[in-house]
Design a protein around this motif. Sequence first.
Motif, mmCIF file in Angstrom:
data_model
loop_
_atom_site.group_PDB
_atom_site.id
_atom_site.type_symbol
_atom_site.label_atom_id
_atom_site.label_comp_id
_atom_site.label_asym_id
_atom_site.label_seq_id
_atom_site.Cartn_x
_atom_site.Cartn_y
_atom_site.Cartn_z
ATOM 1 N N TYR A 182 0.859 -1.184 0.000
ATOM 2 C CA TYR A 182 0.000 0.000 0.000
ATOM 3 C C TYR A 182 0.892 1.230 0.000
ATOM 4 O O TYR A 182 1.862 1.307 0.762
ATOM 5 N N GLU A 217 -14.469 -2.403 1.642
ATOM 6 C CA GLU A 217 -13.599 -1.536 2.441
ATOM 7 C C GLU A 217 -12.281 -1.287 1.711
ATOM 8 O O GLU A 217 -11.757 -0.169 1.695
ATOM 9 N N ARG A 247 -10.657 2.145 0.286
ATOM 10 C CA ARG A 247 -9.298 2.547 0.646
ATOM 11 C C ARG A 247 -8.495 2.927 -0.602
ATOM 12 O O ARG A 247 -7.691 3.864 -0.569
ATOM 13 N N GLN A 251 -9.565 6.380 -1.581
ATOM 14 C CA GLN A 251 -8.967 7.366 -0.680
ATOM 15 C C GLN A 251 -7.513 7.625 -1.055
ATOM 16 O O GLN A 251 -7.043 8.779 -1.031
ATOM 17 N N SER A 302 -10.346 10.995 2.614
ATOM 18 C CA SER A 302 -11.519 10.160 2.896
ATOM 19 C C SER A 302 -12.825 10.942 2.757
ATOM 20 O O SER A 302 -13.823 10.412 2.259
ATOM 21 N N ASP A 362 -14.434 5.237 9.306
ATOM 22 C CA ASP A 362 -13.018 5.411 8.988
ATOM 23 C C ASP A 362 -12.391 6.499 9.851
ATOM 24 O O ASP A 362 -11.248 6.351 10.332
#
Length: 570
Positions: A237, A259, A263, A266, A312, A329
């Motif tokens: 990541y 989810e 992510r 984001q 986010s 989050d």
Amino acid sequence: MAFKRMDGPHYFLNLKEASSQRFEVELRFIPQMQRLKLQLPVWTPGSYLERAYSRHLEGITALQGSTPLKLKRFSSDAWLLEVQPQISVIVKYTLLAVTESVRTNWLDHNHGFLTAAAWALEVEGQRWLSHRVSLDLPNDWQVATSLTKCAANTFSATNFDQFLDSPLALGHFSELVFEVGGVPHRWVWQGLIQAAPIDQWRWQLPILCRSVCKLLGVEKPPTNSYLFLIRFCDQGYGGLEHTDNTALIFSRNDLKTSEGQRRLLQLVAHEYLHQWNIKRIRPQELRPYNYSDETIFPTLWFAEGVTSYYDSILVLRAGLCSELDYLKDLAKEISRYRLTPGKRIQSLEQSSEEAWVKLYRRDSHSDNQQISYYLKGQLVALMLDLHLLAIGSSLQALLREMWKIYGIQERGYTQQDLINISATFDSSLFTLLPAWLEETTDLGLEEQLKSVGMNLLADNNTQAYSGINLASCGAEIRINMVDRNSPAESACLYAGDEILAIDNVRCKTIDYFENNLNVDQIHTLIVSHDGLVQKRELIPQMPQPKAWSLTIDENVVAEIINRRQLWLHG
């Protein structure tokens, strides 16, 4: 190849043996001075760590005509050359490409990713000349880059800064093209095993990019084209921002969950926003970049923290997640902040200034002595946004002002400039903002969140507190971290110790250990410390929260409800 008098350096990369994870570089240039330095950058903008890229360089030689030149080592990453001016010089060297990240060089038999800071020697005195690179690739390999294509597998940049700002993705790609405000965007990816969610990306990505533009009050990004380079891998990541492109790495496994998909969005919003906040709204200390040494600047919290705050909420504003998703989050980030002991040791300003020696050099003690400027920075951004919303303004208005004064004008800003501009919205920020930046006391999150009708609630954890963070290592239960000033620290327990037994009973699981701790009871632990079996006495304390949640307070006046809508949806 004939050179013009003012041609800048030209790099030739031989990548034919990519499977060896090595590649050859041939650098050709016309020297303008008799004595000059060749230097490999020690860091790459956006990643604040001296990475010692030169450790992967080997076999460097230099020729002028048929005459070998002596390269004198000047430092760990630089060499000195004595040359005849105006006569072409050829420098050759080999580099390992063995680190898969967005900040380094990586090659295998399928693909490659090259970060110019990790392979391109800078020729002293030629930083502002044009730079070119020509690639000799394995059969059928493609190239994706934001550099200008000037011939088959040859690309150019206007100067060394742009050259370093434009990584090369190599191999086989899939591509999606879309526009934002008439500006072409390319979404280029590789590494997926499962079918890519192309139909989903086709409508999500333009909406998300437009949401970022809207935040800045513009219809399109400040570039003629934009490139997303994304590598999907087993585990990974991260992202690295560039002026008109970004490099991303993401786990293909995480893409399978809602989810994980959120992510990824984001991460995209974060790096896309960076083309304003840090690449163009740039701190004074980074104008220009100093590639040969670390550059300390206290405003890193604004560059990364504000961007993290918005990444986010921009997904929410784009309609790509629900309010409950966003609040969940945000609550996770608040919980992570509150459970980090280092928040009482290191201020946010110190976190920004100490990035070079702390954030990227994590160990089992890191959370006890530091707080991430990403993490606390986004919560200070939240505080600042809610404070400004309460007086009829917003952090968005402040960010737009920073873009107008510093981004468009290409002026560097200082910490004091940030404070001064914030105070034009509310004079109390002359004292409030420095306090949030310089102090290590808890942020008043509960009070600020109530101003938008939100309740921050601690869980009802009933487990006795020991300060031990455990991890399973096969059949072993080992201490991963010991909280500062905790019962575990008092009991002389250390990171790396193996827990063998508690109160004479063999400890085989983390749950067994944690469920058998009692407040104020003396527990006898059998541990393996440095390979020696020893006893320890642990006295747990009262339970402490392990997580916080955010809930909406519906029993508030219309003014607060409206303010909450402005906060969440802009």
